[in-house]
Design a protein around this motif. Sequence first.
Motif, mmCIF file in Angstrom:
data_model
loop_
_atom_site.group_PDB
_atom_site.id
_atom_site.type_symbol
_atom_site.label_atom_id
_atom_site.label_comp_id
_atom_site.label_asym_id
_atom_site.label_seq_id
_atom_site.Cartn_x
_atom_site.Cartn_y
_atom_site.Cartn_z
ATOM 1 N N GLY A 169 -3.748 12.705 -12.013
ATOM 2 C CA GLY A 169 -3.802 11.928 -10.772
ATOM 3 C C GLY A 169 -5.025 12.291 -9.956
ATOM 4 O O GLY A 169 -5.782 11.423 -9.506
ATOM 5 N N LEU A 229 2.559 1.911 -3.174
ATOM 6 C CA LEU A 229 1.632 2.519 -4.135
ATOM 7 C C LEU A 229 1.527 4.023 -3.889
ATOM 8 O O LEU A 229 1.552 4.828 -4.831
ATOM 9 C CB LEU A 229 0.257 1.847 -3.998
ATOM 10 C CG LEU A 229 -0.818 2.238 -5.006
ATOM 11 C CD1 LEU A 229 -0.403 1.832 -6.418
ATOM 12 C CD2 LEU A 229 -2.146 1.570 -4.662
ATOM 13 N N PHE A 242 0.842 -1.198 0.000
ATOM 14 C CA PHE A 242 0.000 0.000 0.000
ATOM 15 C C PHE A 242 0.877 1.247 0.000
ATOM 16 O O PHE A 242 0.669 2.173 -0.795
ATOM 17 C CB PHE A 242 -0.935 -0.014 1.207
ATOM 18 C CG PHE A 242 -1.774 1.227 1.317
ATOM 19 C CD1 PHE A 242 -2.862 1.415 0.479
ATOM 20 C CD2 PHE A 242 -1.468 2.215 2.243
ATOM 21 C CE1 PHE A 242 -3.637 2.559 0.566
ATOM 22 C CE2 PHE A 242 -2.238 3.364 2.340
ATOM 23 C CZ PHE A 242 -3.322 3.535 1.495
ATOM 24 N N LEU A 253 4.918 10.059 -9.284
ATOM 25 C CA LEU A 253 4.300 10.344 -10.582
ATOM 26 C C LEU A 253 3.775 11.774 -10.628
ATOM 27 O O LEU A 253 3.822 12.433 -11.667
ATOM 28 C CB LEU A 253 3.153 9.366 -10.850
ATOM 29 C CG LEU A 253 3.551 8.018 -11.428
ATOM 30 C CD1 LEU A 253 2.359 7.064 -11.424
ATOM 31 C CD2 LEU A 253 4.059 8.185 -12.862
ATOM 32 N N THR A 254 3.272 12.261 -9.495
ATOM 33 C CA THR A 254 2.782 13.636 -9.466
ATOM 34 C C THR A 254 3.954 14.603 -9.625
ATOM 35 O O THR A 254 3.881 15.560 -10.399
ATOM 36 C CB THR A 254 2.046 13.905 -8.141
ATOM 37 O OG1 THR A 254 1.101 12.863 -7.934
ATOM 38 C CG2 THR A 254 1.330 15.240 -8.178
ATOM 39 N N LEU A 274 4.592 5.700 -5.155
ATOM 40 C CA LEU A 274 4.554 5.766 -6.617
ATOM 41 C C LEU A 274 3.687 6.941 -7.071
ATOM 42 O O LEU A 274 4.031 7.670 -8.012
ATOM 43 C CB LEU A 274 4.021 4.439 -7.165
ATOM 44 C CG LEU A 274 4.047 4.267 -8.680
ATOM 45 C CD1 LEU A 274 5.474 4.339 -9.200
ATOM 46 C CD2 LEU A 274 3.429 2.925 -9.075
ATOM 47 N N CYS A 275 2.552 7.123 -6.395
ATOM 48 C CA CYS A 275 1.652 8.224 -6.737
ATOM 49 C C CYS A 275 2.352 9.566 -6.546
ATOM 50 O O CYS A 275 2.251 10.463 -7.394
ATOM 51 C CB CYS A 275 0.394 8.173 -5.874
ATOM 52 S SG CYS A 275 -0.732 6.875 -6.367
ATOM 53 N N VAL A 276 3.052 9.714 -5.419
ATOM 54 C CA VAL A 276 3.757 10.976 -5.148
ATOM 55 C C VAL A 276 4.803 11.223 -6.237
ATOM 56 O O VAL A 276 4.885 12.321 -6.805
ATOM 57 C CB VAL A 276 4.413 10.923 -3.748
ATOM 58 C CG1 VAL A 276 5.290 12.162 -3.532
ATOM 59 C CG2 VAL A 276 3.349 10.823 -2.671
ATOM 60 N N GLY A 323 -0.568 17.919 -11.666
ATOM 61 C CA GLY A 323 -1.191 16.750 -11.045
ATOM 62 C C GLY A 323 -2.641 16.517 -11.449
ATOM 63 O O GLY A 323 -3.353 15.760 -10.793
ATOM 64 N N ALA A 350 6.601 14.099 -11.099
ATOM 65 C CA ALA A 350 7.134 14.000 -12.462
ATOM 66 C C ALA A 350 6.608 15.123 -13.346
ATOM 67 O O ALA A 350 7.261 15.527 -14.317
ATOM 68 C CB ALA A 350 6.784 12.640 -13.064
ATOM 69 N N ASP A 351 5.431 15.633 -13.003
ATOM 70 C CA ASP A 351 4.841 16.721 -13.790
ATOM 71 C C ASP A 351 5.774 17.931 -13.900
ATOM 72 O O ASP A 351 5.640 18.747 -14.812
ATOM 73 C CB ASP A 351 3.514 17.165 -13.152
ATOM 74 C CG ASP A 351 2.322 16.522 -13.848
ATOM 75 O OD1 ASP A 351 2.552 15.709 -14.751
ATOM 76 O OD2 ASP A 351 1.173 16.834 -13.481
#
Lengths: 98, 563
Positions: free
Chosen positions: A68, A38, A35, A45-46, A41-43, A65, A48-49
């Motif tokens: 997301g 995950l 969890f 990916l955000t 990973l979300c943080v 973001g 990455a913007d």
Amino acid sequence: MTDAPSNNHNTDENSATKNGKRYWLDDMRNVYKLFWALVTLCVLLTLADLFYEKHVVYEFEHWFGFFGFFGFSVSFALVLTARELRKLLMRDEDYYDR
Amino acid sequence: MIAEFPPGLLLIGGAVLVPFLKGNVRSAYTLILPLLGILQLIMLDTGTFGAMSSFGFEQTHVRVDKLSLIFGYIFYIAAILGVIFAWHNDDGMEKSTALIYVGAAIGATFAGDLITLFFYWELAAVASVFIIWAARTDRSFKAGLRCLLIYLVSGILLLTGIAMYATATGNVDFNNIGLDSPGGLFIMLAFGIKCAFPMVHNWLQDGYPEATVTGTVFLSAFTTKLAVYALARGFAGTEVLIWIGVTMTAFPIFFAVIENDLRRVLAYSLNNQLGFMVVGVGIGSTLAINGAVSHAFAHIIYKALLFMTMGAVLYRTGTAKGSELGGLYKTMPWTTGFCIVGGASISAFPLFSGFVTKSMILTSVAEEGYLIPFLVLLFASAGVFHHSGIKIPFFAFFAHDSGKRPKEAPFNMLLAMGLAAFLCIGIGVYPAPLYALLPFPVDYAPYTTSHVVTTLQLLVFSGLAFAVLQRTGLYPPELRSTVLDFDFSYRWIAPRLVKGMFKVGGEVWSLMTGDFKALLGALIRRIVQTSGPRGILARTWPTGSMVLWAATLLALSLVFYYQ
């Protein structure tokens, strides 16, 4: 009938308790690890913007973001709405057979 | 010469031999036929052949162009996967009707005129009902009947539309028809029923999950994608299709979240994926049509893969209900892995097939300035990951341990699933060969940083929502249940209405019998008046209105024979 699912039971209901083999996912601590992986990973990916130029059509797609946030909120709303729909649409399993 | 042989007839004719063969020989035979079929397609040159004339119209039995070829290829690929998956199944009826079904779908794809199309269209419909019936259960028999009735309506509409179109235009060529042509609306509705348009979609969720483990895999590939092909051929650029498609992407996912039977969940997500294709057809630009066609191609493979994994679970455990399953990854690791590949493909994760095809549709929608459809498609993309990418593998293979320890799927099933999974990843990693098959030249690069990152954001956050909902206990548990959909209208309301009508009719009849003689006399006088030498019904009528009358009568008889 050769393909009757009921003829193909290979289920041994007791084997879980009998041979008690523990799998990695059986440990709840590992599920929590997944969890949090995950979430990380979300943080990432955000964030990455910040590092590339978006080639998109609409203005709002450029917001930091956006995808997301959109993905999370619509999925959340989808499940909660479907949950409410159950109250209206759910019937017994044999509803049409009675 | 094989190159001049109508492509579909190879399988339809070949099916005749199936009942006379047995065991492995029979299975091998059903595999060789689609392999020969692919070989034939490779040898075919674009163009037309099999010209003939009947009913006073010039017909073209076979028309080979890029649009029909790509559907021909994918139909044969689906047949090969389905045949391998069904290798162990020695049910002659299912095996031969499956071949006829595939052959009819391929025949329809290559039909150059509407009359030939109609012939194959109906054959495919009837054959698919027999595949449902091959389960030989009471439920499958009734579901098959309901499908048959709905297919009949589609057939009547198609026939009516063709007759109106043919009488008005003087030809039956199957090219762009459009809604404004005479009969165009009827033809589009006929296609639409088979494409599971909203409110006429329930035959799909009703019928497909009632077929056998192997039958559903065949069914998932052909009927609806044949309809997508027909819409792309006849109604590309029809704006109303955008809105119909958008609706189709959105509403089935709500049902998919609460449905318990995982094969039915897949039927709902099939419906949602069809929506994307219908939107692409509605936009009608070269990019959008390429998107719709390539998405149909990728979809047939990953949807077959998903139905195969759930079929394998059903085969081994006896159930495909989320409420009864869980923890199967422990003993079915390969099936679990293949299911996740199918889930990643339908969810359009980068490096999987859905990513390189669906994005063409989304891009064309955005570029043509359809803001609301674009947002709904984004929602549907997140939603499809939610219920197909996560829910299916999660509740079948993980979630709470059901204590079931089934054996891994048999080798032939694993082989079919493995091949499908390989194609899903292959197309995703290296889309160039698929792009080369598309009807229009492709000027589109799916793997840009922007596209990859935004897609991952949408999907991973959607996954996060699932995880949060699970952890907080807000996610609705899988429950044994029936979920009411539009089929409520014909499975609950209509039977009661018809029963009521017969009851009232019976009472009226008994009242009338008292005056029966007088009534009879009046009736005879009336018949002489209308159909006698100077009667209104005895005049010669134009054939167009005759067809309308026939269609009305057929539709009426449908209502009365409903029960």
